[in-house]
Design an enzyme around this catalytic site. Structure first.
Site, PDB file in Angstrom:
ATOM      1  N   THR A 197      68.887   6.415  36.331  1.00 28.63           N
ATOM      2  CA  THR A 197      67.488   6.069  36.143  1.00 28.63           C
ATOM      3  C   THR A 197      67.354   4.557  36.070  1.00 28.63           C
ATOM      4  O   THR A 197      68.187   3.886  35.454  1.00 28.63           O
ATOM      5  CB  THR A 197      66.919   6.724  34.869  1.00 28.63           C
ATOM      6  OG1 THR A 197      65.543   6.370  34.710  1.00 28.63           O
ATOM      7  CG2 THR A 197      67.682   6.321  33.629  1.00 28.63           C
ATOM      8  N   GLU A 254      66.036  11.155  30.177  1.00 27.53           N
ATOM      9  CA  GLU A 254      67.027  11.306  29.113  1.00 27.53           C
ATOM     10  C   GLU A 254      66.845  12.580  28.291  1.00 27.53           C
ATOM     11  O   GLU A 254      67.709  12.928  27.486  1.00 27.53           O
ATOM     12  CB  GLU A 254      66.975  10.084  28.187  1.00 27.53           C
ATOM     13  CG  GLU A 254      67.457   8.792  28.824  1.00 27.53           C
ATOM     14  CD  GLU A 254      66.413   8.062  29.656  1.00 27.53           C
ATOM     15  OE1 GLU A 254      66.661   6.906  30.039  1.00 27.53           O
ATOM     16  OE2 GLU A 254      65.348   8.654  29.934  1.00 27.53           O
ATOM     17  N   LYS A 293      47.581  -5.827  25.141  1.00 26.70           N
ATOM     18  CA  LYS A 293      47.248  -6.378  23.822  1.00 26.70           C
ATOM     19  C   LYS A 293      46.206  -7.472  24.018  1.00 26.70           C
ATOM     20  O   LYS A 293      46.523  -8.580  24.428  1.00 26.70           O
ATOM     21  CB  LYS A 293      48.518  -6.917  23.157  1.00 26.70           C
ATOM     22  CG  LYS A 293      49.614  -5.866  23.026  1.00 26.70           C
ATOM     23  CD  LYS A 293      50.907  -6.474  22.523  1.00 26.70           C
ATOM     24  CE  LYS A 293      52.017  -5.419  22.477  1.00 26.70           C
ATOM     25  NZ  LYS A 293      52.406  -4.958  23.814  1.00 26.70           N
ATOM     26  N   TRP A 306      44.905  -2.938  20.873  1.00 32.75           N
ATOM     27  CA  TRP A 306      45.754  -2.345  21.905  1.00 32.75           C
ATOM     28  C   TRP A 306      44.869  -1.492  22.810  1.00 32.75           C
ATOM     29  O   TRP A 306      44.167  -0.599  22.341  1.00 32.75           O
ATOM     30  CB  TRP A 306      46.831  -1.467  21.277  1.00 32.75           C
ATOM     31  CG  TRP A 306      47.985  -2.241  20.725  1.00 32.75           C
ATOM     32  CD1 TRP A 306      48.048  -3.584  20.485  1.00 32.75           C
ATOM     33  CD2 TRP A 306      49.253  -1.712  20.347  1.00 32.75           C
ATOM     34  NE1 TRP A 306      49.261  -3.933  19.980  1.00 32.75           N
ATOM     35  CE2 TRP A 306      50.045  -2.798  19.879  1.00 32.75           C
ATOM     36  CE3 TRP A 306      49.811  -0.446  20.340  1.00 32.75           C
ATOM     37  CZ2 TRP A 306      51.339  -2.649  19.423  1.00 32.75           C
ATOM     38  CZ3 TRP A 306      51.105  -0.280  19.883  1.00 32.75           C
ATOM     39  CH2 TRP A 306      51.865  -1.369  19.434  1.00 32.75           C
TER      40      TRP A 306
END
Length: 562
Positions: A197, A346, A456, A461
């Site tokens: 990956t 993963e 940001k 956010w």
């Protein structure tokens, strides 16, 4: 770990290990006549499939593969790939599913890093092999995969030229091999698969899984998709076709599940809209999974319109990137049963899938869209939490944001020969996903963004995914990507790339004015109006079809800000 009392063991008692060969064995028990189909070229039933898997095991032994060796595959999605899922792993070897969309330099790195010994390669990728072959350090031999052998019957195969250094052509080697092979028992923690990956920095990372992990991931899928019916998948009537490459996290683990269930499987080879739609109709495909890019390609293709009356039995699970409301609505309008899931390489990968409870199923399709585009409800056997930057857990109140951290029976234990990045992945005893999200009290995960993609701005956010979701609902927008770029006053400001549908003549000012109107009406926050909108013919993608925001930021920064 607490001190416990273990059960006594009788010396002669047999405790079967959780091995991939056990999943294969179930395919002969109940529906062995079901078919596995490759494009419009080849079909076999499960009896023949099992024979071919054993023939492959004998071929691998003949070319010198031993337990612990690594066998690489470069192929389109095919029955051959499925045979490798079982044949390579069940002899105790490691299956390396090579990402054919990486650059030649990256492919070379992954094959040397994985220490590939034998390579099975489709003829379409021979030019790629030519570019790196002299630099491969561990490969001893190659096996050719050719579609030409299916243009006539197997008994009258047309001539296929075998390149120098190859042991032969796959079908010819199988035909000469015995269909008898007794797969051995071995430790269930034996390494089964590996793939690579790509991250934001450094070389691709080698992810690996054991037989036990893949066995348990399959059981998790079985529980959630079939037991809870998170997606309709019944072995009696359903037909499975992946539209996620088999090199990408084992096609999300579904081929293992479909084989366990002896469900009819259809493998489309190279992804072509006309062929995909044809197979959906002619083979009766009812379940697929893909990234939004592929679905967007299909939904907007002439082929989809041609076959739209035949798509109502088709369910599609979207993952890899966020499913926008605009794309979900376009799919639902074609009759496609669309919903989202969430995971990462993963984690094998499934962590959550959309599950609508009785109350939510009673809603209209329009009202269900808000749920269907979520990342899903936490899957069985998955422990998911939210963690802030100080390493403290965050409340699951549906509002508070934190990084998703997980533990499951099937998450990778690290990265191959990369202990530093493995330790960072598992810091604090939790696998860190890098995704910012909220979790509701009733277990819905709502991903806000990747930690590196959150914008940001002005002390707040802003989710680039939420902004893309808003843009997807603007009439005429086919695809969008939003990134944050540095701003002297606000820290960062959002900038958008947009691909418009054919026949539309959108303008940046028109889109902004529409968004500002929603801000004035209190429907959107003021930060959701991009500073700059740039129209492009296509949006850069990664090798697995995700929007490549790293590339957009690095390669298109000057163009966007000019």
């Amino acid at each position: 770990m607490i001190q416990t009392k273990l059960i006594p063991r009788t010396a002669e008692a047999y405790e079967p290990p959780m091995l991939i060969k056990t999943l294969l064995a179930q395919s002969l028990r109940y529906e062995p006549q079901r078919e596995i189909v490759y494009r419009d070229l080849f079909r076999i039933n499960y009896v023949q499939f099992n024979q071919r898997v054993r023939q492959l095991a004998n071929v691998l032994a003949e070319v010198g593969v031993k337990p612990g060796d690594t066998v690489a595959v470069l192929d389109w999605d095919s029955h051959r790939y499925l045979e490798c899922f079982f044949g390579v792993t069940s002899v105790g070897a490691i299956l390396h599913t090579v990402n054919i969309r990486l650059s030649p330099a990256q492919i070379l790195y992954t094959m040397n890093h994985a220490e590939d010994k034998v390579v099975l390669i489709h003829e379409d990728f021979l030019p790629l092999l030519t570019a790196v072959k002299d630099q491969l350090t561990t490969v001893e031999t190659y096996i050719l995969l050719s579609d030409k052998v299916y243009t006539n019957t197997i008994d009258t195969q047309p001539g296929v030229e075998i390149p120098v250094g190859f042991s032969g052509e796959y079908e010819a080697l199988l035909k000469a091999a015995s269909p008898e092979y007794e797969f051995p028992d071995f430790d269930e923690n034996t390494w089964a698969t590996s793939f690579y990956t790509t991250g934001t920095t450094g070389n691709p990372k080698g992810v690996y899984f054991s037989h036990r992990q893949l066995f348990l991931h399959t059981m998790g899928l079985l529980t959630y998709l079939i037991g809870y019916e998170a997606l309709p998948f019944k072995s009696r009537t359903d037909v499975y076709m992946p539209i996620t490459p088999m090199f990408h996290v084992h096609a999300w683990g579904f081929p293992f599940l479909a084989t366990l269930m002896s469900a009819k499987q259809v493998y489309p080879g190279k992804y072509e809209p006309e062929m995909l739609c044809k197979l959906i109709v002619t083979e009766g495909v009812t379940l697929s999974h893909c990234v939004p890019t592929i679905l967007n390609m299909l939904v907007n293709s002439p082929a989809a319109q041609k076959f739209r009356d035949n798509l109502s039995r088709w369910s599609v699970l979207i993952g890899g990137s966020a499913l926008t409301k605009g794309l979900a609505k376009a799919a639902l309008d074609l009759g496609i049963n669309i919903s989202a899931g969430y995971g990462m390489s993963e984690t094998a990968p499934i962590l959550s899938v959309v599950y609508l409870n009785e109350e939510e199923r009673a809603l209209s399709l329009d009202d269900q869209i808000d749920f269907r585009v979520r990342a899903g409800r936490i899957a069985p056997f998955v422990e998911a939490r939210l963690m802030n930057e100080d390493g403290q857990f965050v409340s699951h109140d549906g509002q508070s944001l934190g990084e998703i951290v997980v533990r499951t029976p099937w998450t990778t234990q690290g990265y191959y020969n990369d202990p530093e990045r493995g330790a960072d992945l598992w810091r604090g005893g939790w696998l860190h996903t890098g995704d910012v999200a909220s979790i509701t009290p009733d277990n819905w995960i709502m991903v806000a963004d990747r930690t590196k993609d959150v914008i940001k701005t002005g002390g707040e956010w802003v989710s680039s995914l939420d902004m893309e979701n808003v843009l997807s609902q603007v009439e005429g927008v086919a695809e969008s990507a939003v990134i944050g770029l540095p701003d002297d006053r606000w820290g960062e400001r959002p900038h958008a790339l947009i691909v418009q549908k054919p026949g539309y003549n959108l303008t940046a000012e028109g889109i902004k004015n529409g968004l500002k109107a929603k801000v004035d009406q209190g429907e959107l926050h003021k930060w959701y109006v991009p500073d700059r909108i740039l129209f492009v013919s296509e949006i850069p993608k990664t090798s697995v079809g995700k929007i490549d925001k790293k590339r957009i930021r690095s390669e298109m920064k000057d163009q966007i800000l000019s």
